[in-house]
Design a protein around this motif. Sequence first.
Motif, PDB file in Angstrom:
ATOM      1  N   SER A  96     -34.511  98.344  58.744  1.00 42.79           N
ATOM      2  CA  SER A  96     -33.515  97.871  59.693  1.00 42.79           C
ATOM      3  C   SER A  96     -34.119  97.823  61.082  1.00 42.79           C
ATOM      4  CB  SER A  96     -32.308  98.796  59.671  1.00 42.79           C
ATOM      5  OG  SER A  96     -32.607  99.978  60.344  1.00 42.79           O
ATOM      6  N   THR A  97     -33.794  96.785  61.741  1.00 43.37           N
ATOM      7  CA  THR A  97     -34.314  96.642  63.103  1.00 43.37           C
ATOM      8  C   THR A  97     -33.155  96.352  64.022  1.00 43.37           C
ATOM      9  OG1 THR A  97     -34.719  94.350  62.551  1.00 43.37           O
ATOM     10  CG2 THR A  97     -36.599  95.834  62.532  1.00 43.37           C
ATOM     11  N   LEU A  98     -33.409  96.574  65.248  1.00 40.94           N
ATOM     12  CA  LEU A  98     -32.377  96.326  66.236  1.00 40.94           C
ATOM     13  C   LEU A  98     -32.321  94.868  66.589  1.00 40.94           C
ATOM     14  CD1 LEU A  98     -32.808  99.212  68.706  1.00 40.94           C
ATOM     15  CD2 LEU A  98     -31.126  98.919  66.922  1.00 40.94           C
ATOM     16  N   MET A  99     -31.184  94.498  66.981  1.00 45.70           N
ATOM     17  CA  MET A  99     -31.100  93.152  67.523  1.00 45.70           C
ATOM     18  C   MET A  99     -29.956  93.161  68.520  1.00 45.70           C
ATOM     19  SD  MET A  99     -28.776  90.934  65.212  1.00 45.70           S
ATOM     20  CE  MET A  99     -27.140  91.507  64.921  1.00 45.70           C
ATOM     21  N   GLY A 100     -29.916  92.148  69.266  1.00 42.31           N
ATOM     22  CA  GLY A 100     -28.825  92.085  70.222  1.00 42.31           C
ATOM     23  C   GLY A 100     -29.379  92.035  71.629  1.00 42.31           C
ATOM     24  N   VAL A 101     -28.516  92.204  72.510  1.00 40.20           N
ATOM     25  CA  VAL A 101     -28.913  92.116  73.917  1.00 40.20           C
ATOM     26  C   VAL A 101     -29.236  93.519  74.408  1.00 40.20           C
ATOM     27  CG1 VAL A 101     -28.144  91.454  76.180  1.00 40.20           C
ATOM     28  CG2 VAL A 101     -27.410  90.156  74.181  1.00 40.20           C
ATOM     29  N   PRO A 102     -30.368  93.661  75.025  1.00 38.73           N
ATOM     30  CA  PRO A 102     -30.763  95.000  75.461  1.00 38.73           C
ATOM     31  C   PRO A 102     -29.821  95.528  76.518  1.00 38.73           C
ATOM     32  CG  PRO A 102     -32.257  93.333  76.310  1.00 38.73           C
ATOM     33  CD  PRO A 102     -31.395  92.657  75.309  1.00 38.73           C
ATOM     34  N   GLY A 103     -29.594  96.813  76.414  1.00 40.06           N
ATOM     35  CA  GLY A 103     -28.772  97.443  77.429  1.00 40.06           C
ATOM     36  C   GLY A 103     -27.288  97.283  77.166  1.00 40.06           C
ATOM     37  N   ARG A 104     -26.944  96.336  76.354  1.00 43.43           N
ATOM     38  CA  ARG A 104     -25.521  96.114  76.095  1.00 43.43           C
ATOM     39  C   ARG A 104     -25.192  96.477  74.675  1.00 43.43           C
ATOM     40  NH1 ARG A 104     -23.108  94.937  80.957  1.00 43.43           N
ATOM     41  NH2 ARG A 104     -24.117  93.191  81.979  1.00 43.43           N
ATOM     42  N   THR A 105     -24.841  95.500  73.981  1.00 40.55           N
ATOM     43  CA  THR A 105     -24.412  95.753  72.603  1.00 40.55           C
ATOM     44  C   THR A 105     -25.584  95.500  71.673  1.00 40.55           C
ATOM     45  OG1 THR A 105     -23.764  93.478  72.483  1.00 40.55           O
ATOM     46  CG2 THR A 105     -22.104  95.059  73.111  1.00 40.55           C
ATOM     47  N   MET A 106     -25.787  96.448  70.825  1.00 36.09           N
ATOM     48  CA  MET A 106     -26.891  96.334  69.897  1.00 36.09           C
ATOM     49  C   MET A 106     -26.368  96.248  68.477  1.00 36.09           C
ATOM     50  SD  MET A 106     -29.259  96.468  72.006  1.00 36.09           S
ATOM     51  CE  MET A 106     -30.783  96.957  71.333  1.00 36.09           C
ATOM     52  N   GLY A 107     -27.080  95.566  67.681  1.00 33.78           N
ATOM     53  CA  GLY A 107     -26.682  95.489  66.280  1.00 33.78           C
ATOM     54  C   GLY A 107     -27.865  95.836  65.420  1.00 33.78           C
ATOM     55  N   VAL A 108     -27.616  95.780  64.176  1.00 35.25           N
ATOM     56  CA  VAL A 108     -28.663  96.152  63.230  1.00 35.25           C
ATOM     57  C   VAL A 108     -28.897  94.997  62.288  1.00 35.25           C
ATOM     58  CG1 VAL A 108     -28.863  97.455  61.096  1.00 35.25           C
ATOM     59  CG2 VAL A 108     -28.543  98.632  63.236  1.00 35.25           C
ATOM     60  N   MET A 109     -30.145  94.770  62.037  1.00 36.45           N
ATOM     61  CA  MET A 109     -30.464  93.681  61.121  1.00 36.45           C
ATOM     62  C   MET A 109     -31.464  94.200  60.112  1.00 36.45           C
ATOM     63  SD  MET A 109     -31.957  90.016  62.140  1.00 36.45           S
ATOM     64  CE  MET A 109     -33.546  90.638  62.591  1.00 36.45           C
ATOM     65  N   PHE A 110     -31.337  93.717  58.934  1.00 34.31           N
ATOM     66  CA  PHE A 110     -32.300  94.140  57.920  1.00 34.31           C
ATOM     67  C   PHE A 110     -33.384  93.086  57.804  1.00 34.31           C
ATOM     68  CE2 PHE A 110     -30.705  97.938  56.120  1.00 34.31           C
ATOM     69  CZ  PHE A 110     -29.345  97.922  56.353  1.00 34.31           C
ATOM     70  N   THR A 111     -34.570  93.473  58.137  1.00 32.30           N
ATOM     71  CA  THR A 111     -35.660  92.519  58.031  1.00 32.30           C
ATOM     72  C   THR A 111     -36.449  92.785  56.766  1.00 32.30           C
ATOM     73  OG1 THR A 111     -36.869  94.027  59.448  1.00 32.30           O
ATOM     74  CG2 THR A 111     -35.998  92.050  60.458  1.00 32.30           C
ATOM     75  N   PRO A 112     -36.849  91.749  56.105  1.00 33.56           N
ATOM     76  CA  PRO A 112     -37.546  91.936  54.833  1.00 33.56           C
ATOM     77  C   PRO A 112     -38.967  92.439  55.028  1.00 33.56           C
ATOM     78  CG  PRO A 112     -36.875  89.647  55.122  1.00 33.56           C
ATOM     79  CD  PRO A 112     -36.607  90.340  56.398  1.00 33.56           C
ATOM     80  N   LEU A 113     -39.436  93.142  54.034  1.00 34.20           N
ATOM     81  CA  LEU A 113     -40.812  93.614  54.029  1.00 34.20           C
ATOM     82  C   LEU A 113     -41.506  93.035  52.811  1.00 34.20           C
ATOM     83  CD1 LEU A 113     -40.201  97.400  54.591  1.00 34.20           C
ATOM     84  CD2 LEU A 113     -40.971  95.777  56.286  1.00 34.20           C
ATOM     85  N   THR A 114     -42.824  93.029  52.881  1.00 35.21           N
ATOM     86  CA  THR A 114     -43.553  92.557  51.702  1.00 35.21           C
ATOM     87  C   THR A 114     -43.556  93.640  50.653  1.00 35.21           C
ATOM     88  OG1 THR A 114     -45.212  92.486  53.418  1.00 35.21           O
ATOM     89  CG2 THR A 114     -45.390  90.871  51.647  1.00 35.21           C
ATOM     90  N   VAL A 115     -43.314  93.223  49.441  1.00 39.65           N
ATOM     91  CA  VAL A 115     -43.303  94.171  48.338  1.00 39.65           C
ATOM     92  C   VAL A 115     -44.504  93.909  47.463  1.00 39.65           C
ATOM     93  CG1 VAL A 115     -42.119  94.837  46.246  1.00 39.65           C
ATOM     94  CG2 VAL A 115     -40.818  94.414  48.306  1.00 39.65           C
ATOM     95  N   LYS A 116     -45.271  94.950  47.240  1.00 41.97           N
ATOM     96  CA  LYS A 116     -46.389  94.805  46.313  1.00 41.97           C
ATOM     97  C   LYS A 116     -46.205  95.861  45.239  1.00 41.97           C
ATOM     98  CE  LYS A 116     -50.101  92.578  48.607  1.00 41.97           C
ATOM     99  NZ  LYS A 116     -49.952  92.456  50.034  1.00 41.97           N
ATOM    100  N   TYR A 117     -46.849  95.609  44.133  1.00 39.12           N
ATOM    101  CA  TYR A 117     -46.735  96.575  43.055  1.00 39.12           C
ATOM    102  C   TYR A 117     -48.039  97.326  42.910  1.00 39.12           C
ATOM    103  CZ  TYR A 117     -42.604  93.961  42.117  1.00 39.12           C
ATOM    104  OH  TYR A 117     -41.403  93.361  42.247  1.00 39.12           O
ATOM    105  N   ALA A 118     -47.912  98.611  42.873  1.00 38.78           N
ATOM    106  CA  ALA A 118     -49.111  99.429  42.740  1.00 38.78           C
ATOM    107  C   ALA A 118     -49.101 100.095  41.376  1.00 38.78           C
ATOM    108  CB  ALA A 118     -49.127 100.503  43.818  1.00 38.78           C
ATOM    109  N   TYR A 119     -50.247 100.147  40.776  1.00 42.23           N
ATOM    110  CA  TYR A 119     -50.342 100.785  39.468  1.00 42.23           C
ATOM    111  C   TYR A 119     -51.502 101.750  39.458  1.00 42.23           C
ATOM    112  CZ  TYR A 119     -47.667  96.871  37.525  1.00 42.23           C
ATOM    113  OH  TYR A 119     -46.733  95.940  37.239  1.00 42.23           O
ATOM    114  N   TYR A 120     -51.303 102.869  38.833  1.00 46.95           N
ATOM    115  CA  TYR A 120     -52.466 103.667  38.459  1.00 46.95           C
ATOM    116  C   TYR A 120     -53.013 103.007  37.203  1.00 46.95           C
ATOM    117  CZ  TYR A 120     -50.122 107.216  41.239  1.00 46.95           C
ATOM    118  OH  TYR A 120     -49.509 107.913  42.224  1.00 46.95           O
ATOM    119  N   ASP A 121     -54.259 103.324  36.880  1.00 52.12           N
ATOM    120  CA  ASP A 121     -54.830 102.707  35.672  1.00 52.12           C
ATOM    121  C   ASP A 121     -53.997 102.995  34.452  1.00 52.12           C
ATOM    122  OD1 ASP A 121     -58.218 103.379  36.725  1.00 52.12           O
ATOM    123  OD2 ASP A 121     -56.866 101.691  37.086  1.00 52.12           O
ATOM    124  N   THR A 122     -53.674 104.269  34.302  1.00 53.09           N
ATOM    125  CA  THR A 122     -52.920 104.633  33.109  1.00 53.09           C
ATOM    126  C   THR A 122     -51.550 103.988  33.128  1.00 53.09           C
ATOM    127  OG1 THR A 122     -52.548 106.663  34.347  1.00 53.09           O
ATOM    128  CG2 THR A 122     -54.037 106.777  32.497  1.00 53.09           C
TER     129      THR A 122
END
Lengths: 366, 406
Positions: free
Chosen positions: B267-293
């Motif tokens: 979640s990141t902030l958004m909105g106008v600084p100093g006044r009203t702030m909101g929350v936004m969900f920004t996507p992240l890159t998803v990778k898959y990690a595996y152990y060998d086993t």
Amino acid sequence: THRPHAQMIPSAEAMASRKEGTGSAATSSSSTTGPAGKGKGKGGSGDSAVKQVQIDGLVVLKIIKHYQEEGQGTEVVQGVLLGLVVEDRLEITNCFPFPQHTEDDADFDEVQYQMEMMRSLRHVNIDHLHVGWYQSTYYGSFVTRALLDSQFSYQHAIEESVVLIYDPIKTAQGSLSLKAYRLTPKLMEVCKEKDFSPEALKKGNITFEHMFEEVPIVIKNSHLINVLMWELEKKSAVADKHELLSLASSNHLGKNLQLLMDRVDEMSQDIVKYNTYMRNTSKQQQQKHQYQQRRQQENMQRQSRGEPPLPEEDLSKLFKPPQPPARMDSLLIAGQINTYCQNIKEFTAQNLGKLFMAQALQEYNN
Amino acid sequence: MANKHKDLDHVVHIQPIVLLIFFNALPSMPGSFFLDKMATPAAPASTPAAGPAPAAAPSAAPATAPAPAPTPASAPAPSPAPAPVAAPTPAPASSSDAAAAAATTAAPGQTPASTPAPAQTPAQSLPGPALPGPFPGGRVVRLHPVILASIVDSYERRNEGAARVIGTLLGTVDKHSVEVTNCFSVPHNESEDEVAVDMEFAKNMYELHKKVSPNELILGWYATGHDITEHSVLIHEYYSREAPNPIHLTVDTSLQNGRMSIKAYVSTLMGVPGRTMGVMFTPLTVKYAYYDTERIGVDLIMKTCFSPNRVIGLSSDLQQVGGASARIQDALSTVLQYAEDVLSGKVSADNTVGRFLMSLVNQVPKIVPDDFETMLNSNINDLLMVTYLANLTQSQIALNEKLVNL
């Protein structure tokens, strides 16, 4: 050498929950005698209660992860299996790991941990029935007294429990190595009596091959998990290592042979002990015999002289019979040697196949 | 105070929807102008009450979010979500940072009492009307398959009537990525207007898990379902008290678009600084990690997709070798097909692929046949000898058994 690890004991709550919960399951299962609450397997029924073990993919992944993250070297990691019993099939649907035993938290209460974990899992609808436990192993050495005791206490409380042995090193070599074992009914009887003397073992007619029985495993996934698998397959890169076909595995073989040699050494020591024991017993017999004869002679002489015969002395006090060596240990060693040999044979079979493939490639090249 | 809440009740229910409409329809500037009217100063006063209240009883709920804002205005006083800012994300370069950072003082992961009330605007991550912060580039989430299987499993075991399940994510953090290695589900109740999460349970479970893997930290939370709802924002708020900059993972078990999409957000902030702030969900890159086993385990489990009743057995030694060689055969035939296509002109030749092919063919070492013969034979002899020894040992111990039992 293994660090001594905790004995796995099914918690009282597990047993209690079995009593209330699975009444219906018990009545439908054909081979358990009596309600599930009793939990004591009547060994006389001959065939064991579990013919197949069905594991969820999730459990496999969890076990792999647990070892990968928390296990190093020769230490074993253990955990509890949860699931349910359906007819003659044992379904394992979830599991949770057990913390390693460390010296600093000696006041760690395992039963407490187990109970809390199960209680919490019950809240999220995870099966909270104990059906066994799992353990990792180092090159296949798992036939130990500790394992026997743990499995016995599990099987005693919950008849259908199994122990899953996960071999991480063999898995890393290319294919999942997961085996399910139970104690045979014969061994259960002997353990119940807690009598491991040679006579009892002979009576039970237990050989090392009949200590553990292996139960076949199948893996089952739900549809949704299958969808997940498809998704993963699309997204993740193709594995670039095909360990299974690697020819450079002599290290593994060497290690296995090393362990086998150690065990065989132990075995031979055991045999030497046994031989000494036999010799001692027979020597003692001879001595007893001689003593008796001398006694008789003296008595006859005394009689001829008219004196009262010497009192019969308690022979067993004079000649204390030597202690027979513990048979259980040698049984375990024999079992372990057997497992090693099996592993080695599997391994060599695979390698022979690979060598022939390499030969075919080479021929084609020429 | 209580009366005030009652008054607001009916107002509050409408608010989230109203707000959504506002934020979606208006560009943010006029929006901030509008929101200016709201009496924000009263908010901090009520925060000390709201803040320390453990998320355990998310309570008189519905209004949890908007309630503390005593403002009679139609829109609640949004405030910066304390968490995301202090975290090391390169993220929102918007000057909202400065203001929020000041507000959050030095307590990164906690809701400091000084921040304005934790009322959040349930804004979606649409780059529409709101001011989106730049994506936190370089933040990669690496997932292990065991997590996803666990999530799907808890979804299958959810209570009657629950539309989705949530739970905590555990794992480790390093400089560039976050590795999620474990998770557990947390019971929660969700209805139209309120959401209740059993945080006590979550804490307990975390303690238990810590005993096994002391290195795992709470990284965030997951939810099944394909969208982020208003309640998600609330839950995110709870989790931001446990972990700095929590990650939110969604696994779409309802299979929208015919796929199970797996997404991660922060979640990141958004909105106008100093006044009203909101929350936004920004996507992240998803990778898959595996152990060998793990890789090997997943490969095996994947086979159930092909079997009719989704059941597979574990194969024996030679079968495995056979299986592996079959796989290589398949790969080889694909490569051959490609080569044929190039030769017949269907596909244009690519030099890099050509080079790979060349190195592939050269992988088979060129050895003088006699030498190879010797090597092969000695290896085979070794293996045969070992097999013989193993068999000998086995018969030896069997014999020993018989003798002892005489």
